[in-house]
Scaffold this active site. Sequence first.
Site, PDB file in Angstrom:
ATOM      1  N   GLN A   1     -10.161  -3.913  -3.153  1.00 33.67           N
ATOM      2  CA  GLN A   1     -11.435  -3.395  -2.662  1.00 33.67           C
ATOM      3  C   GLN A   1     -12.528  -3.606  -3.711  1.00 33.67           C
ATOM      4  O   GLN A   1     -13.651  -4.022  -3.387  1.00 33.67           O
ATOM      5  CB  GLN A   1     -11.313  -1.898  -2.329  1.00 33.67           C
ATOM      6  CG  GLN A   1     -12.600  -1.280  -1.833  1.00 33.67           C
ATOM      7  CD  GLN A   1     -13.011  -1.797  -0.467  1.00 33.67           C
ATOM      8  OE1 GLN A   1     -12.229  -1.750   0.458  1.00 33.67           O
ATOM      9  NE2 GLN A   1     -14.230  -2.300  -0.346  1.00 33.67           N
TER      10      GLN A   1
ATOM     11  N   HIS B   1      -7.391   0.689  -6.382  1.00 36.17           N
ATOM     12  CA  HIS B   1      -7.621  -0.143  -5.193  1.00 36.17           C
ATOM     13  C   HIS B   1      -8.300  -1.428  -5.659  1.00 36.17           C
ATOM     14  O   HIS B   1      -9.469  -1.685  -5.366  1.00 36.17           O
ATOM     15  CB  HIS B   1      -8.507   0.629  -4.205  1.00 36.17           C
ATOM     16  CG  HIS B   1      -8.452   0.107  -2.803  1.00 36.17           C
ATOM     17  ND1 HIS B   1      -7.703  -0.994  -2.435  1.00 36.17           N
ATOM     18  CD2 HIS B   1      -9.060   0.543  -1.657  1.00 36.17           C
ATOM     19  CE1 HIS B   1      -7.852  -1.208  -1.134  1.00 36.17           C
ATOM     20  NE2 HIS B   1      -8.663  -0.297  -0.642  1.00 36.17           N
TER      21      HIS B   1
ATOM     22  N   CYS C   1     -16.353   1.774   0.750  1.00 42.67           N
ATOM     23  CA  CYS C   1     -15.167   0.965   1.070  1.00 42.67           C
ATOM     24  C   CYS C   1     -14.732   1.135   2.518  1.00 42.67           C
ATOM     25  O   CYS C   1     -14.026   0.282   3.055  1.00 42.67           O
ATOM     26  CB  CYS C   1     -14.032   1.298   0.117  1.00 42.67           C
ATOM     27  SG  CYS C   1     -13.384   2.971   0.271  1.00 42.67           S
TER      28      CYS C   1
ATOM     29  N   ARG D   1     -13.693  -8.399   1.756  1.00 40.51           N
ATOM     30  CA  ARG D   1     -12.254  -8.155   1.511  1.00 40.51           C
ATOM     31  C   ARG D   1     -11.475  -9.427   1.831  1.00 40.51           C
ATOM     32  O   ARG D   1     -10.561  -9.809   1.112  1.00 40.51           O
ATOM     33  CB  ARG D   1     -11.744  -7.012   2.409  1.00 40.51           C
ATOM     34  CG  ARG D   1     -12.271  -5.629   2.083  1.00 40.51           C
ATOM     35  CD  ARG D   1     -11.771  -5.131   0.741  1.00 40.51           C
ATOM     36  NE  ARG D   1     -10.320  -5.109   0.658  1.00 40.51           N
ATOM     37  CZ  ARG D   1      -9.527  -4.123   1.115  1.00 40.51           C
ATOM     38  NH1 ARG D   1     -10.068  -3.053   1.647  1.00 40.51           N
ATOM     39  NH2 ARG D   1      -8.214  -4.174   0.989  1.00 40.51           N
TER      40      ARG D   1
ATOM     41  N   ARG E   1       0.872  -1.178   0.000  1.00 37.24           N
ATOM     42  CA  ARG E   1       0.000   0.000   0.000  1.00 37.24           C
ATOM     43  C   ARG E   1       0.905   1.223   0.000  1.00 37.24           C
ATOM     44  O   ARG E   1       1.713   1.415   0.915  1.00 37.24           O
ATOM     45  CB  ARG E   1      -0.908   0.009   1.224  1.00 37.24           C
ATOM     46  CG  ARG E   1      -1.554   1.363   1.459  1.00 37.24           C
ATOM     47  CD  ARG E   1      -2.660   1.336   2.474  1.00 37.24           C
ATOM     48  NE  ARG E   1      -3.832   0.651   1.961  1.00 37.24           N
ATOM     49  CZ  ARG E   1      -5.049   0.766   2.502  1.00 37.24           C
ATOM     50  NH1 ARG E   1      -5.245   1.527   3.556  1.00 37.24           N
ATOM     51  NH2 ARG E   1      -6.075   0.114   1.978  1.00 37.24           N
TER      52      ARG E   1
ATOM     53  N   ASP F   1     -17.153   7.439  -1.642  1.00 41.07           N
ATOM     54  CA  ASP F   1     -15.900   7.325  -0.880  1.00 41.07           C
ATOM     55  C   ASP F   1     -15.576   8.722  -0.352  1.00 41.07           C
ATOM     56  O   ASP F   1     -16.191   9.719  -0.769  1.00 41.07           O
ATOM     57  CB  ASP F   1     -14.784   6.799  -1.810  1.00 41.07           C
ATOM     58  CG  ASP F   1     -13.468   6.538  -1.078  1.00 41.07           C
ATOM     59  OD1 ASP F   1     -13.482   6.387   0.156  1.00 41.07           O
ATOM     60  OD2 ASP F   1     -12.414   6.486  -1.757  1.00 41.07           O
TER      61      ASP F   1
HETATM   62  N1  NVA Z   1      -9.878   6.896  -1.318  1.00 42.12           N
HETATM   63  C1  NVA Z   1      -9.520   6.425   0.000  1.00 42.12           C
HETATM   64  C2  NVA Z   1      -9.778   4.972   0.139  1.00 42.12           C
HETATM   65  C3  NVA Z   1      -9.458   4.401   1.490  1.00 42.12           C
HETATM   66  C4  NVA Z   1      -9.685   2.933   1.574  1.00 42.12           C
HETATM   67  C5  NVA Z   1      -8.048   6.754   0.265  1.00 42.12           C
HETATM   68  O1  NVA Z   1      -7.236   6.549  -0.643  1.00 42.12           O
HETATM   69  O2  NVA Z   1      -7.738   7.209   1.353  1.00 42.12           O
HETATM   70  N1   CP Z   2     -11.187   0.056   2.534  1.00 43.80           N
HETATM   71  C1   CP Z   2      -9.905  -0.034   2.950  1.00 43.80           C
HETATM   72  O1   CP Z   2      -8.977  -0.283   2.189  1.00 43.80           O
HETATM   73  O2   CP Z   2      -9.755   0.175   4.293  1.00 43.80           O
HETATM   74  P1   CP Z   2      -8.390   0.344   5.079  1.00 43.80           P
HETATM   75  O3   CP Z   2      -7.793   1.669   4.664  1.00 43.80           O
HETATM   76  O4   CP Z   2      -8.795   0.324   6.519  1.00 43.80           O
HETATM   77  O5   CP Z   2      -7.465  -0.778   4.719  1.00 43.80           O
END
Ligand code: NVA
Ligand code: CP
Length: 305
Positions: A133, A130, A261, A289, A103, A221
């Site tokens: 997800q 992502h 998500c 997930r 990540r 989101d």
């Molecule tokens: N768009 C959000 C998704 C988190 C799971 C982010 O990148 O923070």
């Molecule tokens: N939806 C998701 O990826 O959540 P986290 O940021 O908690 O991993």
Amino acid sequence: MKKDLLKITDLSCEDITHILDVADQLKYNQKHGIPHRLLEGKTLAMIFQKSSTRTRVSFDVGMFQLGGHAMFLSTADIQMGRGESIRDTARVLSRYCDGIMIRTYGQDEVEELAEYATIPVINGLTDYSHPCQVLADLMTIREHQKTLEGLHMCYIGDGNNMANSLVAGGLITGMKVTCATPKGYEPDPQILDFAKKYGDKFSWHEDVMEAARGADILVTDVWASMGQEEEREERARIFQGYQINEAVMQTANKGAIVLHCLPAHKGEEITEDVFEKYADCIFDEAENRLHAQKAVMAICMGETK
Ligand code: NVA
Ligand code: CP
């Protein structure tokens, strides 16, 4: 050739259907106590440059249930955070582990990691995409709506990693996809270009109601993603109205479902009322997930075809 999961646009409809079929089977096995130790003795390295609850826990639990082991590596603690290159990290981890989940910010970092690693690499979120997800989202839609093809999915909010992956995932699996974002916050140009191949199956709208009309699935989101903390106030002004609320639900199809998500900012991209009304579906999505990623890991890192 090793199998990676870097972005949704790398997958065909058959690939996605196969991953979801394996995920359904693994979910069934887990619920019924049927052993499925498909990654016995294998280790997954999990590199985190950003925070996480769901991704971290579901990959860790998933590896455990598959008979393997997951290792949490925060970039604050490993040498990558002190400047060791991605390509060297990839080559070192390849000597110890059987897969890498990462990540981070740039999609190019994940692509470089995959290029230099000799073991499978799974994208656990970048600013661009992502994929894990969205596989869980598609699994949840299929569970609740019994199909994917022919449904209308509407995304409301920021044209971010989730928007990019949902637009691609929806189109690949035969859905009609509409997307409502403020001007200047549309999905990534590469995704808009990808969507062109699908003709009128995709449309972007500035108007939320126009996008939501007749939708079977509504998704949103956060307005400010990880890494955009400093833009939070400005975004809160710009994104006013880009919200799933009762009025939007009235415009959607009867029987429409809502996905998020998580984490959610209730009162911003979704009202508390709508969130609670659709909480069962949203938490099924969070649970999925686990199952979807177990399928991805079994296919990429194990013998599962
Ligand atoms: N768009 C959000 C998704 C988190 C799971 C982010 O990148 O923070
Ligand atoms: N939806 C998701 O990826 O959540 P986290 O940021 O908690 O991993």
